[in-house]
Design a protein around this motif. Structure first.
Motif, PDB file in Angstrom:
ATOM      1  N   UNK A 120       0.867  -1.187   0.000  1.00 46.52           N
ATOM      2  CA  UNK A 120       0.000   0.000   0.000  1.00 46.52           C
ATOM      3  C   UNK A 120       0.901   1.234   0.000  1.00 46.52           C
ATOM      4  N   UNK A 121       0.899   1.959  -1.118  1.00 50.62           N
ATOM      5  CA  UNK A 121       1.756   3.134  -1.256  1.00 50.62           C
ATOM      6  C   UNK A 121       0.898   4.355  -1.566  1.00 50.62           C
ATOM      7  N   UNK A 122       0.812   5.262  -0.610  1.00 49.03           N
ATOM      8  CA  UNK A 122      -0.072   6.428  -0.739  1.00 49.03           C
ATOM      9  C   UNK A 122       0.218   7.261  -1.984  1.00 49.03           C
ATOM     10  N   UNK A 123       1.499   7.435  -2.308  1.00 47.88           N
ATOM     11  CA  UNK A 123       1.868   8.283  -3.454  1.00 47.88           C
ATOM     12  C   UNK A 123       1.398   7.643  -4.757  1.00 47.88           C
ATOM     13  N   UNK A 124       1.671   6.340  -4.905  1.00 51.13           N
ATOM     14  CA  UNK A 124       1.263   5.631  -6.136  1.00 51.13           C
ATOM     15  C   UNK A 124      -0.258   5.615  -6.255  1.00 51.13           C
ATOM     16  N   UNK A 125      -0.968   5.359  -5.130  1.00 50.39           N
ATOM     17  CA  UNK A 125      -2.429   5.295  -5.158  1.00 50.39           C
ATOM     18  C   UNK A 125      -3.036   6.641  -5.530  1.00 50.39           C
ATOM     19  N   UNK A 126      -2.522   7.703  -4.935  1.00 53.84           N
ATOM     20  CA  UNK A 126      -3.037   9.046  -5.254  1.00 53.84           C
ATOM     21  C   UNK A 126      -2.799   9.367  -6.734  1.00 53.84           C
ATOM     22  N   UNK A 127      -1.612   9.001  -7.206  1.00 48.47           N
ATOM     23  CA  UNK A 127      -1.268   9.261  -8.615  1.00 48.47           C
ATOM     24  C   UNK A 127      -2.210   8.492  -9.553  1.00 48.47           C
ATOM     25  N   UNK A 128      -2.490   7.214  -9.216  1.00 52.87           N
ATOM     26  CA  UNK A 128      -3.380   6.380 -10.053  1.00 52.87           C
ATOM     27  C   UNK A 128      -4.792   6.961 -10.104  1.00 52.87           C
ATOM     28  N   UNK A 129      -5.295   7.390  -8.937  1.00 55.02           N
ATOM     29  CA  UNK A 129      -6.655   7.958  -8.865  1.00 55.02           C
ATOM     30  C   UNK A 129      -6.716   9.287  -9.621  1.00 55.02           C
ATOM     31  N   UNK A 130      -5.742  10.163  -9.388  1.00 55.93           N
ATOM     32  CA  UNK A 130      -5.766  11.484 -10.027  1.00 55.93           C
ATOM     33  C   UNK A 130      -5.587  11.384 -11.544  1.00 55.93           C
ATOM     34  N   UNK A 131      -4.763  10.450 -11.970  1.00 52.81           N
ATOM     35  CA  UNK A 131      -4.537  10.267 -13.404  1.00 52.81           C
ATOM     36  C   UNK A 131      -5.848   9.869 -14.096  1.00 52.81           C
ATOM     37  N   UNK A 132      -6.560   8.923 -13.457  1.00 50.73           N
ATOM     38  CA  UNK A 132      -7.846   8.483 -14.021  1.00 50.73           C
ATOM     39  C   UNK A 132      -8.876   9.613 -13.975  1.00 50.73           C
ATOM     40  N   UNK A 133      -8.924  10.330 -12.872  1.00 52.39           N
ATOM     41  CA  UNK A 133      -9.891  11.424 -12.694  1.00 52.39           C
ATOM     42  C   UNK A 133      -9.659  12.542 -13.703  1.00 52.39           C
ATOM     43  N   UNK A 134      -8.391  12.901 -13.916  1.00 54.99           N
ATOM     44  CA  UNK A 134      -8.063  14.008 -14.825  1.00 54.99           C
ATOM     45  C   UNK A 134      -8.358  13.690 -16.288  1.00 54.99           C
ATOM     46  N   UNK A 135      -8.409  12.383 -16.615  1.00 57.98           N
ATOM     47  CA  UNK A 135      -8.759  12.062 -18.013  1.00 57.98           C
ATOM     48  C   UNK A 135     -10.249  11.737 -18.151  1.00 57.98           C
ATOM     49  N   UNK A 136     -10.997  12.038 -17.071  1.00 57.48           N
ATOM     50  CA  UNK A 136     -12.455  11.858 -17.138  1.00 57.48           C
ATOM     51  C   UNK A 136     -12.909  10.442 -16.883  1.00 57.48           C
ATOM     52  N   UNK A 137     -12.022   9.605 -16.328  1.00 56.31           N
ATOM     53  CA  UNK A 137     -12.384   8.217 -16.057  1.00 56.31           C
ATOM     54  C   UNK A 137     -12.851   8.004 -14.621  1.00 56.31           C
ATOM     55  N   UNK A 138     -13.169   6.756 -14.309  1.00 55.43           N
ATOM     56  CA  UNK A 138     -13.621   6.395 -12.958  1.00 55.43           C
ATOM     57  C   UNK A 138     -12.806   5.226 -12.418  1.00 55.43           C
ATOM     58  N   UNK A 139     -12.912   5.005 -11.104  1.00 55.67           N
ATOM     59  CA  UNK A 139     -12.062   4.018 -10.439  1.00 55.67           C
ATOM     60  C   UNK A 139     -12.894   3.068  -9.583  1.00 55.67           C
ATOM     61  N   UNK A 140     -12.568   1.766  -9.675  1.00 58.82           N
ATOM     62  CA  UNK A 140     -13.131   0.782  -8.747  1.00 58.82           C
ATOM     63  C   UNK A 140     -12.105   0.560  -7.631  1.00 58.82           C
ATOM     64  N   UNK A 141     -12.550   0.569  -6.391  1.00 59.29           N
ATOM     65  CA  UNK A 141     -11.686   0.137  -5.288  1.00 59.29           C
ATOM     66  C   UNK A 141     -12.389  -1.072  -4.672  1.00 59.29           C
ATOM     67  N   UNK A 210      -8.613  -0.123 -11.487  1.00 61.37           N
ATOM     68  CA  UNK A 210      -9.140  -0.883 -10.355  1.00 61.37           C
ATOM     69  C   UNK A 210      -8.044  -1.068  -9.310  1.00 61.37           C
ATOM     70  N   UNK A 211      -8.359  -0.689  -8.088  1.00 59.93           N
ATOM     71  CA  UNK A 211      -7.421  -0.867  -6.979  1.00 59.93           C
ATOM     72  C   UNK A 211      -8.002  -1.947  -6.075  1.00 59.93           C
ATOM     73  N   UNK A 212      -7.235  -3.000  -5.823  1.00 58.98           N
ATOM     74  CA  UNK A 212      -7.733  -4.098  -4.988  1.00 58.98           C
ATOM     75  C   UNK A 212      -6.989  -4.068  -3.649  1.00 58.98           C
ATOM     76  N   UNK A 213      -7.737  -3.832  -2.583  1.00 59.21           N
ATOM     77  CA  UNK A 213      -7.160  -3.783  -1.241  1.00 59.21           C
ATOM     78  C   UNK A 213      -6.997  -5.207  -0.712  1.00 59.21           C
ATOM     79  N   UNK A 214      -5.860  -5.530  -0.175  1.00 59.59           N
ATOM     80  CA  UNK A 214      -5.546  -6.876   0.309  1.00 59.59           C
ATOM     81  C   UNK A 214      -5.832  -7.918  -0.776  1.00 59.59           C
ATOM     82  N   UNK A 215      -5.121  -7.788  -1.886  1.00 60.34           N
ATOM     83  CA  UNK A 215      -5.331  -8.710  -3.003  1.00 60.34           C
ATOM     84  C   UNK A 215      -5.000 -10.159  -2.641  1.00 60.34           C
TER      85      UNK A 215
END
Length: 216
Positions: A120-141, A210-215
């Motif tokens: 679990x890396x806060x920087x990578x997760x924030x980057x993944x979410x923001x990247x998807x959000x800025x291109x108008x996409x959505x995220x599954x967690x 898609x971000x999977x917590x405790x994969x």
């Protein structure tokens, strides 16, 4: 649409009165095609002249449901679909007991899925979410346990305060669950935090991360 076929839909989302009406129509033959969940395997379901069973996501059906399908079979055609067949089905297909067709070509313009496994890396997760959000996409967690969802919800809210979050799980009221799914499909939130219920039958073309917590 445009075909002389009456189609019914049965699942736990179907209101009781409507479900009873569909069951009657299936039994008397006025509804020729019925699409549904495991509800179709209930002992109360009666079919007028069953000719074809199509089982999608075949790996989700347990032994008792398979037995129920066997009882329905007789001389009925059965088509089972799965991207991850269970060992028994795979063995039957490879040994020639069941006829097998492979769909080996991806749809046109389909990009390869990239998968990363890591801590679990806060920087990578924030980057993944923001990247998807800025291109108008959505995220599954996806979170395996309902009891961990609140903790995860708080963590994501702190991590990405700019993103709006909806949460969904199987213990919710069906109408409430339906509303959450519809709202997410209508792009009213950036993130859908949910349990495994999103693994079947949910097709949202704008959700590409898609971000999977405790994969594990």
């Amino acid at each position: 649409r445009g075909f002389p076929i009456e189609i019914g839909v049965l699942s736990r989302m179907t209101p009781r009165k409507k479900a009873e009406k569909i069951k009657q129509e299936v039994a008397n033959g006025s509804c020729q095609l019925v699409i549904g969940t495991h509800a179709l395997l209930s002992k109360k379901m009666l079919f007028n002249n069953l000719g074809l069973i199509i089982v999608d996501e075949e790996q989700h059906f347990g032994v008792s449901q398979k037995e129920q399908l066997k009882k329905l079979r007789g001389d009925i055609h059965v088509l089972a679909l799965s991207a991850t067949p269970i060992p028994r089905t795979l063995q039957m297909a490879l040994s020639g007991v069941r006829a097998m067709s492979l769909i080996a070509t991806p749809p046109v313009d389909r990009l390869a899925v990239r998968t990363f496994v890591g801590p679990w890396d806060s920087i990578i997760l924030r980057e993944a979410v923001m990247r998807e959000k800025l291109r108008g996409g959505q995220i599954f967690v996806v979170c395996a346990r309902i009891k961990d969802m609140q903790k995860l919800f708080d963590r994501i809210t702190r991590l990405v305060p700019e993103a709006s979050i909806l949460s969904a799980h199987g213990q919710m009221n069906p109408l409430e669950l339906d509303k959450v799914m519809t709202d997410f499909a209508d792009n009213k939130a950036d993130i859908l935090l949910s349990t495994h219920i999103v693994e079947s039958g949910i097709d949202i073309s704008t959700a590409n991360t898609m971000i999977i917590y405790r994969a594990d």
